[in-house]
Design an enzyme around this catalytic site. Structure first.
Site, PDB file in Angstrom:
ATOM      1  CB  VAL A  91      -1.078  -0.091   1.207  1.00 52.02           C
ATOM      2  CG1 VAL A  91      -1.364   1.330   1.520  1.00 52.02           C
ATOM      3  CG2 VAL A  91      -1.959  -0.924   1.013  1.00 52.02           C
ATOM      4  CE  LYS A  97      -9.592  -1.931   3.288  1.00 48.67           C
ATOM      5  NZ  LYS A  97      -9.377  -2.231   1.837  1.00 48.67           N
ATOM      6  CG  LEU A 145      -4.165  -0.433  -2.997  1.00 50.23           C
ATOM      7  CD1 LEU A 145      -3.603  -2.029  -3.024  1.00 50.23           C
ATOM      8  CD2 LEU A 145      -3.015   0.630  -2.995  1.00 50.23           C
ATOM      9  CE  LYS A 193       9.245  -5.238   2.956  1.00 50.44           C
ATOM     10  NZ  LYS A 193       7.931  -4.939   3.561  1.00 50.44           N
ATOM     11  N   GLY A 251      -7.796 -15.496   0.738  1.00 54.03           N
ATOM     12  CA  GLY A 251      -6.660 -15.360   1.490  1.00 54.03           C
ATOM     13  C   GLY A 251      -5.933 -13.787   1.394  1.00 54.03           C
ATOM     14  CD  GLU A 306      -5.554   2.667  -1.434  1.00 61.48           C
ATOM     15  OE1 GLU A 306      -5.313   3.863  -1.330  1.00 61.48           O
ATOM     16  OE2 GLU A 306      -6.235   2.400  -2.707  1.00 61.48           O
ATOM     17  CB  CYS A 356      -7.227  -7.390   2.660  1.00 64.17           C
ATOM     18  SG  CYS A 356      -5.888  -6.142   2.407  1.00 64.17           S
ATOM     19  CB  THR A 376      -7.114  -1.909   7.046  1.00 62.41           C
ATOM     20  OG1 THR A 376      -7.022  -1.752   5.590  1.00 62.41           O
ATOM     21  CG2 THR A 376      -8.528  -2.404   7.396  1.00 62.41           C
ATOM     22  CG  LEU A 434     -21.281 -13.853  -7.220  1.00 61.75           C
ATOM     23  CD1 LEU A 434     -22.481 -13.859  -8.179  1.00 61.75           C
ATOM     24  CD2 LEU A 434     -21.570 -14.404  -5.727  1.00 61.75           C
TER      25      LEU A 434
HETATM   26  N1  LIG Z   1      -2.160  -5.394   0.828  1.00 63.85           N
HETATM   27  C1  LIG Z   1      -3.282  -4.672   0.307  1.00 63.85           C
HETATM   28  O1  LIG Z   1      -3.673  -5.326  -0.755  1.00 63.85           O
HETATM   29  C2  LIG Z   1      -4.112  -3.655   1.001  1.00 63.85           C
HETATM   30  C3  LIG Z   1      -5.094  -3.062   0.469  1.00 63.85           C
HETATM   31  C4  LIG Z   1      -5.759  -2.050   1.273  1.00 63.85           C
HETATM   32  C5  LIG Z   1      -5.323  -1.900   2.524  1.00 63.85           C
HETATM   33  N2  LIG Z   1      -4.244  -2.640   3.184  1.00 63.85           N
HETATM   34  C6  LIG Z   1      -3.970  -2.091   4.486  1.00 63.85           C
HETATM   35  O2  LIG Z   1      -2.841  -1.263   4.626  1.00 63.85           O
HETATM   36  C7  LIG Z   1      -1.723  -1.667   5.540  1.00 63.85           C
HETATM   37  C8  LIG Z   1      -0.550  -2.136   4.866  1.00 63.85           C
HETATM   38  O3  LIG Z   1      -0.550  -3.208   4.199  1.00 63.85           O
HETATM   39  P1  LIG Z   1       0.716  -3.714   2.931  1.00 63.85           P
HETATM   40  O4  LIG Z   1      -0.114  -5.014   2.439  1.00 63.85           O
HETATM   41  O5  LIG Z   1       0.854  -2.530   2.507  1.00 63.85           O
HETATM   42  O6  LIG Z   1       1.718  -4.254   4.542  1.00 63.85           O
HETATM   43  P2  LIG Z   1       3.116  -4.542   4.045  1.00 63.85           P
HETATM   44  O7  LIG Z   1       3.575  -5.443   5.080  1.00 63.85           O
HETATM   45  O8  LIG Z   1       3.563  -4.992   2.612  1.00 63.85           O
HETATM   46  O9  LIG Z   1       3.744  -2.892   4.257  1.00 63.85           O
HETATM   47  C9  LIG Z   1       4.069  -2.569   5.606  1.00 63.85           C
HETATM   48  C10 LIG Z   1       5.369  -1.747   5.844  1.00 63.85           C
HETATM   49  O10 LIG Z   1       5.396  -1.122   6.816  1.00 63.85           O
HETATM   50  C11 LIG Z   1       6.829  -0.970   7.156  1.00 63.85           C
HETATM   51  N3  LIG Z   1       6.883  -0.546   8.470  1.00 63.85           N
HETATM   52  C12 LIG Z   1       6.599  -0.858   9.735  1.00 63.85           C
HETATM   53  N4  LIG Z   1       6.811   0.073  10.848  1.00 63.85           N
HETATM   54  C13 LIG Z   1       7.181   1.147  10.079  1.00 63.85           C
HETATM   55  C14 LIG Z   1       7.949   2.381  10.583  1.00 63.85           C
HETATM   56  N5  LIG Z   1       7.757   2.628  11.810  1.00 63.85           N
HETATM   57  N6  LIG Z   1       8.465   3.206   9.808  1.00 63.85           N
HETATM   58  C15 LIG Z   1       8.527   2.751   8.380  1.00 63.85           C
HETATM   59  N7  LIG Z   1       8.027   1.794   8.042  1.00 63.85           N
HETATM   60  C16 LIG Z   1       7.447   0.670   8.714  1.00 63.85           C
HETATM   61  C17 LIG Z   1       7.151  -2.708   7.360  1.00 63.85           C
HETATM   62  O11 LIG Z   1       8.442  -2.822   7.215  1.00 63.85           O
HETATM   63  C18 LIG Z   1       6.607  -2.948   5.945  1.00 63.85           C
HETATM   64  O12 LIG Z   1       7.442  -2.810   4.872  1.00 63.85           O
HETATM   65  C19 LIG Z   1      -2.411  -2.793   6.379  1.00 63.85           C
HETATM   66  O13 LIG Z   1      -3.239  -2.323   7.454  1.00 63.85           O
HETATM   67  C20 LIG Z   1      -3.415  -3.471   5.165  1.00 63.85           C
HETATM   68  O14 LIG Z   1      -4.534  -3.946   5.923  1.00 63.85           O
HETATM   69  C21 LIG Z   1      -3.651  -3.382   2.216  1.00 63.85           C
END
Ligand SMILES: NC(=O)c1ccc[n+]([C@@H]2O[C@H](COP(=O)([O-])OP(=O)(O)OC[C@H]3O[C@@H](n4cnc5c(N)ncnc54)[C@H](O)[C@@H]3O)[C@@H](O)[C@H]2O)c1
Length: 476
Positions: free
Chosen positions: A11, A220, A152, A35, A273, A150, A276, A120, A266
């Site tokens: 995200v 959300k 996406l 990373k 999985g 978000e 999210c 989220t 559907l």
């Molecule tokens: N993946 C999806 O499709 C999606 C879609 C919508 C919403 N979300 C929500 O968005 C959020 C993030 O999801 P994601 O899939 O991107 O997770 P992710 O694990 O891929 O990314 C989170 C990143 O934050 C970094 N991080 C943690 N603490 C930090 C800090 N203090 N400073 C800087 N970086 C830090 C982690 O190292 C990691 O790289 C979640 O709450 C998720 O539910 C995800």
């Protein structure tokens, strides 16, 4: 505007790149040093279509930089929090990373900041953030907290971010709402250079929905839980189809033609999985329970989903008779196509179940094998679907990658020990696969054998508590 994004995951990285693409000056931080250094050196820590090109473009013109969270806090007038919110053992969202960021902002930032939850989070997290920021603020920070959930989807995240159906913001002050409107104006008015489509068609403007923080947070969780419910619903319909001899594809098509239902989500299969749906449903149930609302409807959605893999293994067992010692070609590890993400992917549970029964698993996924290796060390990783199928007793499809639609079935027919396909995503054309000599088993559809009409269940079956004496049904 000067914008910061904290957390460069699926995200955060998309948010940072796309906000830079529409004209903002973005600083993105990441706490994982590996990373971060990859990103600073032009590499990518994740696979996401188009994202690398967008990042390359905006970095070239100096609109996106990567660095530490301290630098990000110092940079942005608006700070998007995009860190992970994984599930705790009891199903609650783990808000440790959010809390850590809030504390860092409170201690380091001064002047005015708009702090935006994009991760989220459970409803009322905005309120907790405000309290926390006030308690820990040491530099005269003035702030607003807003929610901007978000929507996406991994695999199409750039497209979804730049061409959304809706942008939801939850803001409790006019200043916060105005700033968010300013940030998103190029997207709402479609005034930006689209990095994906050279001749980007004009679409309907996305809806910009402004509400209070609590409602935005709920939107959300409620949206994801509703979609998960749709998936579990059609999966149960698929079970029923298997028993009574109907075709779930046709049932879903007929249902989806009703605009009140719609065709999306559907598609029956081996369950949802990813990072999210499973965690968001759990968190939503916990929020409801803690608020005294009985949302056991969603407990059922979870239960149905948890049983999907076992139901699928049963199909494999039924075909192979004895699973021990059998070679399984597993096609797909990612939780969905066009991503390398294997978090909470059904493949993880499936592989464990197959290994527990003594099968040998030879897996292939176009993008997810690197990420899978650390969580699934005891399987063989192959360089193509053909290599995985060499000597296999069954080809088992877990992720509907396009690549699997284009394979050479004649070549595969020669490679396998036994021509059997068990398709957990209903992605193949049954007639085509059987024409090439394969026995084809899918979800909620009749089993098809080469040279035979597809015949559905004929006897008394029992699937998840459904006991039906089905008439013999012959489908075309
Ligand atoms: N993946 C999806 O499709 C999606 C879609 C919508 C919403 N979300 C929500 O968005 C959020 C993030 O999801 P994601 O899939 O991107 O997770 P992710 O694990 O891929 O990314 C989170 C990143 O934050 C970094 N991080 C943690 N603490 C930090 C800090 N203090 N400073 C800087 N970086 C830090 C982690 O190292 C990691 O790289 C979640 O709450 C998720 O539910 C995800």
């Amino acid at each position: 505007m000067k914008v910061s994004v904290i957390g460069a995951g699926y995200v955060g990285l998309t948010t940072a790149a796309c906000l830079a693409q529409i004209g903002h000056d973005v600083f993105c931080s990441e706490s994982d040093v590996e990373k971060l250094s990859k990103l600073q050196n032009g590499g990518m820590p994740i696979f996401e279509p188009h994202l690398q090109d967008v990042i390359k473009g905006v970095r070239k013109v100096g609109r996106l930089r990567f660095g530490s969270t301290e630098e990000a806090i110092a940079w942005g007038d608006a700070i998007f929090i995009c860190v992970g919110t994984p599930p705790l053992a009891n199903g609650d969202a783990d808000l440790c990373a959010i809390e850590g960021v809030a504390r860092a902002i409170a201690k380091r930032a001064s002047g005015y900041r708009l702090i935006i939850e994009k991760s989220t989070v459970p409803v009322q997290t905005g309120g907790q953030l405000r309290k926390h920021l006030s308690v820990h603020s040491t530099n005269g920070l003035r702030y607003d907290v807003a929610s901007n959930p978000e929507f996406l989807r991994e695999g199409t995240s750039v497209e979804d971010f730049l061409h959304p159906d809706r942008i939801v913001i939850g803001a409790d002050s006019p200043r916060a709402a105005d700033l968010l409107h300013e940030i998103y104006e190029p997207i709402v008015k479609q005034r930006f250079t689209c990095p994906i489509h050279s001749d980007c068609p004009k679409r309907k403007d996305p809806t910009f929905l402004a509400t209070d923080t609590n409602s935005a947070e709920l939107i959300k969780h409620a949206s994801n839980s509703f979609l998960a419910m749709k998936i579990s619903f059609i999966n149960m319909v698929a079970n029923l189809c298997e028993v009574v001899g109907a075709d779930v594809t046709k049932v879903a098509e007929g249902m989806g033609l009703d605009p009140r239902i719609g065709p999306a989500f559907l598609n029956p299969g081996i369950g949802f999985g990813g990072f999210c749906f499973p965690k968001d449903v759990q968190a939503f149930v916990r929020i409801a329970e803690k608020s005294g609302c009985d949302f056991s409807l969603l407990r059922e959605v979870e239960k149905i989903n948890q049983r999907r893999v076992e139901h699928f293994v049963e199909k494999i067992r039924k075909e192979l008779w004895v699973v021990r010692g059998k070679k399984i070609a597993l096609w797909g590890l990612a939780f969905k196509p066009n991503t390398d993400d294997v978090r909470f992917a059904p493949s993880l549970t499936l592989v464990k179940a197959l290994l527990d029964e003594g099968a040998e698993v030879n897996a292939y996924d176009p993008e997810a094998m690197e990420k899978a290796k650390s969580v699934l060390p005891n399987i063989t990783y192959c360089s193509s679907p053909y290599e995985a199928a060499e000597g296999a007793d069954a080809i088992v499809i877990v992720t509907e990658w396009d690549e699997f639609r284009q394979v050479d079935w004649d070549r595969l027919r020669l490679a396998v020990e036994r021509p059997l396909v068990v398709d957990g995503r209903n992605m193949l054309d049954a007639a085509e696969v059987t024409r090439r000599g394969f026995h084809y088993v899918s979800v909620g559809r009749p089993v098809v054998t080469p040279g035979q009409l597809p015949s559905a269940a004929k006897d008394v079956h029992s699937v998840e508590g459904v006991q039906v004496e089905a008439a013999s049904v012959l489908a075309k």
